[in-house]
Design an enzyme around this catalytic site. Structure first.
Site, PDB file in Angstrom:
ATOM      1  N   GLY A  11     -11.937   9.293  -3.226  1.00 60.69           N
ATOM      2  CA  GLY A  11     -11.422   7.783  -2.875  1.00 60.69           C
ATOM      3  C   GLY A  11     -11.593   6.822  -3.674  1.00 60.69           C
ATOM      4  N   LEU A  14     -11.042   0.354  -2.064  1.00 60.24           N
ATOM      5  CA  LEU A  14     -12.092  -0.648  -2.450  1.00 60.24           C
ATOM      6  C   LEU A  14     -13.253  -0.067  -2.008  1.00 60.24           C
ATOM      7  CD1 LEU A  14     -10.126  -3.936  -1.010  1.00 60.24           C
ATOM      8  CD2 LEU A  14     -11.004  -3.506  -3.286  1.00 60.24           C
ATOM      9  N   HIS A 237       1.115  -3.553  13.155  1.00 58.55           N
ATOM     10  CA  HIS A 237       1.429  -4.876  12.917  1.00 58.55           C
ATOM     11  C   HIS A 237       2.656  -5.652  13.215  1.00 58.55           C
ATOM     12  CE1 HIS A 237       1.439  -8.351   9.893  1.00 58.55           C
ATOM     13  NE2 HIS A 237       0.419  -7.959   9.556  1.00 58.55           N
ATOM     14  N   ARG A 298      -3.122  -9.255  16.281  1.00 59.89           N
ATOM     15  CA  ARG A 298      -1.974  -8.736  15.866  1.00 59.89           C
ATOM     16  C   ARG A 298      -1.697  -7.941  17.290  1.00 59.89           C
ATOM     17  NH1 ARG A 298      -3.849  -6.811   9.921  1.00 59.89           N
ATOM     18  NH2 ARG A 298      -3.347  -8.826   9.203  1.00 59.89           N
ATOM     19  N   ARG A 399      -8.465  -4.644  14.882  1.00 55.93           N
ATOM     20  CA  ARG A 399      -8.781  -5.487  13.604  1.00 55.93           C
ATOM     21  C   ARG A 399      -8.305  -6.710  13.345  1.00 55.93           C
ATOM     22  NH1 ARG A 399      -6.936  -6.101   8.243  1.00 55.93           N
ATOM     23  NH2 ARG A 399      -5.260  -4.411   8.484  1.00 55.93           N
ATOM     24  N   LEU A 405     -10.324  -5.750   3.979  1.00 56.43           N
ATOM     25  CA  LEU A 405     -10.899  -5.641   2.638  1.00 56.43           C
ATOM     26  C   LEU A 405     -12.454  -5.740   2.629  1.00 56.43           C
ATOM     27  CD1 LEU A 405      -8.014  -7.475   1.023  1.00 56.43           C
ATOM     28  CD2 LEU A 405      -8.377  -5.052   1.341  1.00 56.43           C
TER      29      LEU A 405
HETATM   30  C1  LIG Z   1       0.671  -3.275   3.381  1.00 59.13           C
HETATM   31  C2  LIG Z   1      -0.935  -3.619   3.927  1.00 59.13           C
HETATM   32  C3  LIG Z   1      -1.252  -4.654   3.725  1.00 59.13           C
HETATM   33  C4  LIG Z   1      -2.653  -5.174   4.024  1.00 59.13           C
HETATM   34  N1  LIG Z   1      -3.087  -6.178   3.768  1.00 59.13           N
HETATM   35  C5  LIG Z   1      -4.547  -6.728   4.245  1.00 59.13           C
HETATM   36  C6  LIG Z   1      -5.050  -7.847   4.035  1.00 59.13           C
HETATM   37  O1  LIG Z   1      -4.418  -8.776   3.452  1.00 59.13           O
HETATM   38  N2  LIG Z   1      -6.353  -8.035   4.129  1.00 59.13           N
HETATM   39  C7  LIG Z   1      -7.147  -6.925   4.825  1.00 59.13           C
HETATM   40  O2  LIG Z   1      -8.428  -7.093   4.808  1.00 59.13           O
HETATM   41  N3  LIG Z   1      -6.648  -5.586   4.775  1.00 59.13           N
HETATM   42  C8  LIG Z   1      -5.445  -5.418   4.568  1.00 59.13           C
HETATM   43  N4  LIG Z   1      -4.592  -4.264   4.776  1.00 59.13           N
HETATM   44  C9  LIG Z   1      -5.783  -3.193   5.048  1.00 59.13           C
HETATM   45  C10 LIG Z   1      -6.359  -2.660   3.598  1.00 59.13           C
HETATM   46  O3  LIG Z   1      -5.498  -2.635   2.605  1.00 59.13           O
HETATM   47  C11 LIG Z   1      -6.851  -1.111   3.943  1.00 59.13           C
HETATM   48  O4  LIG Z   1      -7.442  -0.929   5.037  1.00 59.13           O
HETATM   49  C12 LIG Z   1      -7.874  -0.759   2.822  1.00 59.13           C
HETATM   50  O5  LIG Z   1      -7.242  -1.319   1.498  1.00 59.13           O
HETATM   51  C13 LIG Z   1      -8.163   0.665   2.882  1.00 59.13           C
HETATM   52  O6  LIG Z   1      -9.152   0.799   1.689  1.00 59.13           O
HETATM   53  P1  LIG Z   1      -9.853   2.166   1.534  1.00 59.13           P
HETATM   54  O7  LIG Z   1     -10.813   2.055   0.319  1.00 59.13           O
HETATM   55  O8  LIG Z   1     -10.483   2.535   2.715  1.00 59.13           O
HETATM   56  O9  LIG Z   1      -8.689   3.149   1.087  1.00 59.13           O
HETATM   57  P2  LIG Z   1      -7.589   3.466   0.210  1.00 59.13           P
HETATM   58  O10 LIG Z   1      -7.441   2.062  -0.787  1.00 59.13           O
HETATM   59  O11 LIG Z   1      -6.342   3.696   0.986  1.00 59.13           O
HETATM   60  O12 LIG Z   1      -7.830   4.392  -0.671  1.00 59.13           O
HETATM   61  C14 LIG Z   1      -7.941   5.797  -0.416  1.00 59.13           C
HETATM   62  C15 LIG Z   1      -8.360   6.659  -1.541  1.00 59.13           C
HETATM   63  O13 LIG Z   1      -8.667   7.939  -1.318  1.00 59.13           O
HETATM   64  C16 LIG Z   1      -7.721   8.712  -1.952  1.00 59.13           C
HETATM   65  N5  LIG Z   1      -7.716   9.771  -1.132  1.00 59.13           N
HETATM   66  C17 LIG Z   1      -7.010  10.109   0.083  1.00 59.13           C
HETATM   67  N6  LIG Z   1      -7.095  11.464   0.225  1.00 59.13           N
HETATM   68  C18 LIG Z   1      -7.694  12.016  -0.579  1.00 59.13           C
HETATM   69  C19 LIG Z   1      -8.065  13.484  -0.657  1.00 59.13           C
HETATM   70  N7  LIG Z   1      -8.023  14.287   0.351  1.00 59.13           N
HETATM   71  N8  LIG Z   1      -8.538  13.976  -1.848  1.00 59.13           N
HETATM   72  C20 LIG Z   1      -9.088  12.820  -2.818  1.00 59.13           C
HETATM   73  N9  LIG Z   1      -8.748  11.540  -2.750  1.00 59.13           N
HETATM   74  C21 LIG Z   1      -8.047  11.327  -1.684  1.00 59.13           C
HETATM   75  C22 LIG Z   1      -6.661   8.099  -2.376  1.00 59.13           C
HETATM   76  O14 LIG Z   1      -6.251   8.612  -3.747  1.00 59.13           O
HETATM   77  C23 LIG Z   1      -7.153   6.550  -2.678  1.00 59.13           C
HETATM   78  O15 LIG Z   1      -8.063   6.566  -3.964  1.00 59.13           O
HETATM   79  C24 LIG Z   1      -3.447  -4.121   4.478  1.00 59.13           C
HETATM   80  C25 LIG Z   1      -2.917  -2.819   4.639  1.00 59.13           C
HETATM   81  C26 LIG Z   1      -1.430  -2.474   4.461  1.00 59.13           C
HETATM   82  C27 LIG Z   1      -0.933  -1.199   4.572  1.00 59.13           C
END
Ligand SMILES: Cc1cc2nc3c(=O)[nH]c(=O)nc-3n(C[C@H](O)[C@H](O)[C@H](O)COP(=O)(O)OP(=O)(O)OC[C@H]3O[C@@H](n4cnc5c(N)ncnc54)[C@H](O)[C@@H]3O)c2cc1C
Ligand code: SF4
Ligand code: FES
Lengths: 591, 269
Positions: A11, A14, A237, A298, A399, A405
């Site tokens: 993944g 972030l 949300h 929320r 949350r 983030l």
């Molecule tokens: C529309 C929206 C707005 C948001 N706004 C905010 C905000 O303003 N502030 C805040 O704090 N949070 C916000 N959030 C929440 C936040 O964006 C997410 O919780 C956060 O970005 C998740 O990051 P992550 O690194 O965990 O996963 P992600 O960014 O979802 O990354 C997942 C990664 O895993 C990879 N992956 C998934 N499955 C597999 C697999 N089987 N094999 C290989 N790779 C895989 C994907 O390709 C990707 O690279 C928001 C969420 C949404 C939906």
């Protein structure tokens, strides 16, 4: 171990990228796997901002208040130690992001600007226009690209994680993955693995999440023996834009900048929104929650909208929608602070939200639950760590906006170094570490799917799953509905075994990959539904009208689910409340 | 109602008419397979976009003649025009599929056939999915990053006037969709041109107070064959960019800086 530890990160959101940076910096070698090119990960969707108590507004904010807001906002279900650590590191994380070149908004004096988000009384949210997630992800992506060009990181983009490779002692020795172009399945050796695969929105069909947020990886690991915790806590949300293919988020920052939620006082009022006088508008959040107003957390805003629409029958034009109004704010301010999200509304709905109040309704958004991890981000499978939305650790029962983030970066920053430490102490594997057996198992699954000559279309089963989950396992839950949902999922699992892939080719076969994910989604959906069924109380995002109160005596506990005989098995674990005594959570006048 | 349900509404009421959308899609089973064309008819609903149309085909992969076929392969993720995945040729124009609304494409000609094809300047992977990794390689070549000392806590960064943020932010909105490269007449094998997006990113990092330590290296990377001199000022990029990056301005600013750097290097190297 003589050689530099070899760590696999799955993944590139972030969480994944921040763990990669820490490992590369500490001299480890990283193989980074991601379904989509990491720069296209779901984290780019985050709009509103990221929290840290830097107190640059003279309000007397402190990291301890951030800690308290997060625990209270999460209805005391989160273990307090990691939350305390995260909030303490918040300011340093923002400074680092700033140094990486994130174009955060600035005050006239050139300092970082902060805005207010839900569930707090402080301006604690740093933001980069209305595309904060995109800007943060790019900054980390750039750093990882730099490490990549120095040979410390190898990217496997377009590869999907299928499972962990476990040796005869149950210790992780690598992963099994599939190239989504050639459909080649192979295993990769590693001393430790960090799973950062994000959210599970696709289980609910339409959500605010991106397409690849299926939770498939977490589910695969759960089926291999990892605990999944607090799965029943799903954040809906309050303000999403209903759409054909997805529920596009209207960020909380719209309310943070002064957006007001209302419906006409008279439910038969058919006038154009702007012509309805102030006195004839029902600003229900402001009336019901005068202290926090439109910025209640929320879960509370979501239930209020649900109540207005379904109990009071006051949705606009009798439809499940309420107004989110920004039209009282001047254009220049709106453009400067919210342009990105206003464009989304304009682009997908066709109205200009600077002129016309937006029509919004709640949508599935975030999973507080996830893989169980200890305070060092390690799952119960030795050598497998998890971070980001994929783990359960920070947000408890609900949350707070802009905390995700931060938790992703914090989690990655803990998991990376801890995985290195673990890898350095890891004894060598005996035999092949389980690689041959795992590859055989996965190939068999693939063979089964490709030769299955049933009648079911995987996308159709998915649609039914989404409808069931949205109906029974989101804002309001009843035990009868949850039982119905579980039975339905079992039926869908059965039907999924009778799939017929219209595409049996072995090149960039997306429906084949999807069918594999579908099984994992179905198994994880049962975890959500059964966790909700057992938890006879209301806490944070989990709300049962038949059990409207929080019940600390019975349920101030983490739900831990394991996969036993093909079905979820539920147990509970004490919550760490070593710093803040649980108190009633109420955002009404005197919180 | 007061039930347990969260019904998901659509912004407008679903039309009941049996209206159908005609769409013609270029298919190609693998990089060296022959391209073919398939036509589909999909039940009309208001507010559909191209990605939801492709989703409908996956639910029922049968073409207009009733022949069973396979779901269409294409890239997508965010569905809100921020991840940059879904660029393709829609009615011959390079656009993002998720923000391309059917109603708008049809305009006042509901019987029109919408055509979908892969971007033409990148190797086809399958159907509408192409390989655009060249852009990520180009970003490496211009060192599009800030070379921080480390990710440990070094305190706050330098103060920055809001004006700098206001200049950098629009450039930082690039979603790597490669549309600017697709529409550029100079972006081809003969020139090896890096394309507008990479140049804009080089400018972004040259503008960052700390990122500017690599300024000279970036400028040198953009000098010579395939560099900024290949730009023919057709200005297609700036018109097609879905994120409205100020691309022509970036190219001319960087062109000047590259020139100055070349002169300096000529006299000092
Ligand atoms: C529309 C929206 C707005 C948001 N706004 C905010 C905000 O303003 N502030 C805040 O704090 N949070 C916000 N959030 C929440 C936040 O964006 C997410 O919780 C956060 O970005 C998740 O990051 P992550 O690194 O965990 O996963 P992600 O960014 O979802 O990354 C997942 C990664 O895993 C990879 N992956 C998934 N499955 C597999 C697999 N089987 N094999 C290989 N790779 C895989 C994907 O390709 C990707 O690279 C928001 C969420 C949404 C939906
Ligand atoms: S500059 Fe514009 S067109 Fe080019 S890749 Fe970036 S967003 Fe796409
Ligand atoms: S799917 Fe992300 S830009 Fe279209």
């Amino acid at each position: 171990m003589a050689a530099a530890p070899r760590i696999i990160v799955i993944g590139g959101g972030l969480a994944g990228l921040s763990s990669v940076i820490k490992i590369a910096e500490a001299g480890g070698t990283v193989d980074l796997f991601s379904i989509v090119p990491v720069k296209r990960s779901h984290s780019v969707c985050a709009q509103g901002g990221i929290n840290a108590a830097k107190d640059l507004k003279g309000e007397g904010d402190t990291v301890l208040k951030h800690f308290d807001d997060t625990i209270y906002g999460g209805d005391f279900l989160a273990n307090q130690t990691p939350v305390k650590n995260m909030t303490a590191q918040g300011p340093a994380i923002i400074d680092l992001l700033d140094r990486m070149g994130v174009p955060f908004n600035r005050t006239p004096e050139g300092l970082l600007d902060f805005r207010r988000f839900g569930g707090t009384l402080y301006q604690r949210t740093a933001f980069a226009g209305a595309t904060t997630g995109q800007q943060l992800l790019y900054a980390l992506d750039e750093q990882v690209r730099r490490h990549e060009s120095e040979g410390k990181v190898t990217k496997y983009e377009g590869w999907e994680f299928l499972s962990a490779v476990l040796d005869s002692n149950g210790i992780c020795r690598g992963i099994c993955a599939m190239d989504l172009r050639s459909m080649e399945v192979r295993t990769f050796a590693a001393d430790a693995v960090i799973l950062c695969t994000g959210g599970i929105g696709a289980i609910f069909g339409k959500s605010t999440n991106s397409v690849v947020c299926t939770g498939s990886a977490q589910s695969a690991l759960y089926q291999q023996g990892a605990y999944y915790a607090n799965g029943e806590f799903i954040q809906v949300h309050p303000t999403a834009i209903p759409g054909e293919d997805k529920l596009r988020l209207m960020s909380e920052s719209a309310r943070g900048e002064g957006g007001r939620v209302w419906v006409p006082r008279d439910k038969n009022d058919k006038r154009v929104a702007k012509t309805i006088p102030e006195a004839e508008r029902f600003y229900f959040l402001e009336e019901w929650y005068p202290k926090y107003g439109n910025l209640v957390p929320r879960d509370i805003a979501t239930r209020a909208i649900h109540r207005v629409v379904y109990e009071l029958g006051m949705g606009i034009d009798g439809q499940p929608m309420v107004y989110l109004d920004l039209t009282h704010i001047d254009r220049a301010t709106l453009n400067r602070k919210l342009e990105g999200i206003l464009e989304i509304y304009e682009k997908f709905v066709g109205d200009d939200p600077r002129e016309v109040p937006m029509k919004i309704f709640p949508g599935m958004h975030y999973t507080m639950g996830g893989l169980w991890v200890d305070f060092e981000q390690q799952t119960n499978i030795p050598g497998v760590f998890a971070a980001g939305e994929a783990d359960y650790s920070i947000h408890g029962a609900n949350r707070l906006g802009a905390n995700s983030l931060l938790s992703c970066i914090y989690g990655g920053f803990v998991a990376g170094p801890k995985a290195m430490q673990y890898a350095k102490a890891l004894p060598a594997q005996s035999g092949d570490g389980g690689h041959a057996a795992e590859i055989a198992r996965q190939k068999q699954i693939n063979q089964g799917l490709l030769t299955s000559s049933g009648t079911e279309n995987p996308f159709r089963i998915w649609r039914e799953l989404g409808e069931t989950m949205t109906r029974h396992a989101t804002i309001i839950r009843y035990n009868a509905g949850l039982a119905e949902a579980d039975a339905k999922i079992v039926e869908l699992l059965d039907r999924a075994r009778n799939i017929n892939l219209s595409d049996k080719s072995q090149w960039a076969n997306t429906s084949f990959a999807f069918a594999r994910q579908l099984f994992n989604m179905l198994h994880l959906a049962r975890v959500v539904v059964q966790g909700a069924a057992v938890r006879d109380e209301s806490r944070g995002a989990h709300y049962k009208p038949d059990f409207p109160d929080r019940n600390d005596e019975k349920f101030l506990k983490t739900t831990k689910v394991s996969f036993v005989d093909g079905a979820p098995k539920i147990e509970f674990e004490e919550v760490d409340t070593s710093f803040i005594e649980p108190r009633p959570r109420t955002y009404a006048a005197t919180a | 109602m007061g039930t347990a349900t969260l019904e998901v509404p659509v912004t407008q009421k679903t039309a009941t008419s049996a209206r159908r959308i005609k769409v013609e899609i270029r298919r190609q089973a693998s990089p060296d397979a022959k391209a073919t064309t398939e036509t589909f008819e999909i039940p009309y609903r208001p507010n559909m976009n191209i990605t939801s149309l492709l989703g409908e085909i996956a639910l029922n992969p049968v073409d207009v003649s009733g022949r069973e076929t396979t779901p269409v392969t294409y890239d997508s993720n965010c569905l809100e025009e921020i991840c940059g995945s879904c660029a393709m040729l829609i009615d011959g124009k390079a656009m993002m599929a998720c923000s391309a609304l059917v109603d708008r494409l049809l305009g006042d000609k509901p019987d029109k056939t919408i055509t979908l094809a892969p971007l033409s300047k990148f190797p086809v992977v399958r159907d509408l999915a192409v390989d655009r990794s060249v852009l990520f390689e180009n970003l490496k070549a211009v060192k599009a990053w800030v070379p921080i000392d480390g990710s440990y806590d070094l305190g706050a960064g330098p103060r920055q006037q809001p004006q700098i943020q206001e200049q950098r932010y629009p450039l930082s909105n690039c979603i790597s969709c490669t549309i600017c490269m697709e529409v550029c007449p100079q972006f081809n094998d003969a020139t090896g041109f890096v394309g507008a997006a990479t140049i804009a990113q080089a400018k972004l990092f040259n503008m960052d107070p700390a990122g500017s330590v690599l300024k000279e290296e970036r400028l040198r990377a953009l000098a010579g064959d395939g560099g900024i001199q290949e730009c023919g000022f057709a200005q297609n990029c700036v018109q097609a960019c879905p994120k409205q990056l100020p691309l022509t301005e970036a190219i001319s600013d960087m062109g000047r800086d590259v020139f100055v750097q070349q002169v300096k290097d000529f006299f000092t190297r």
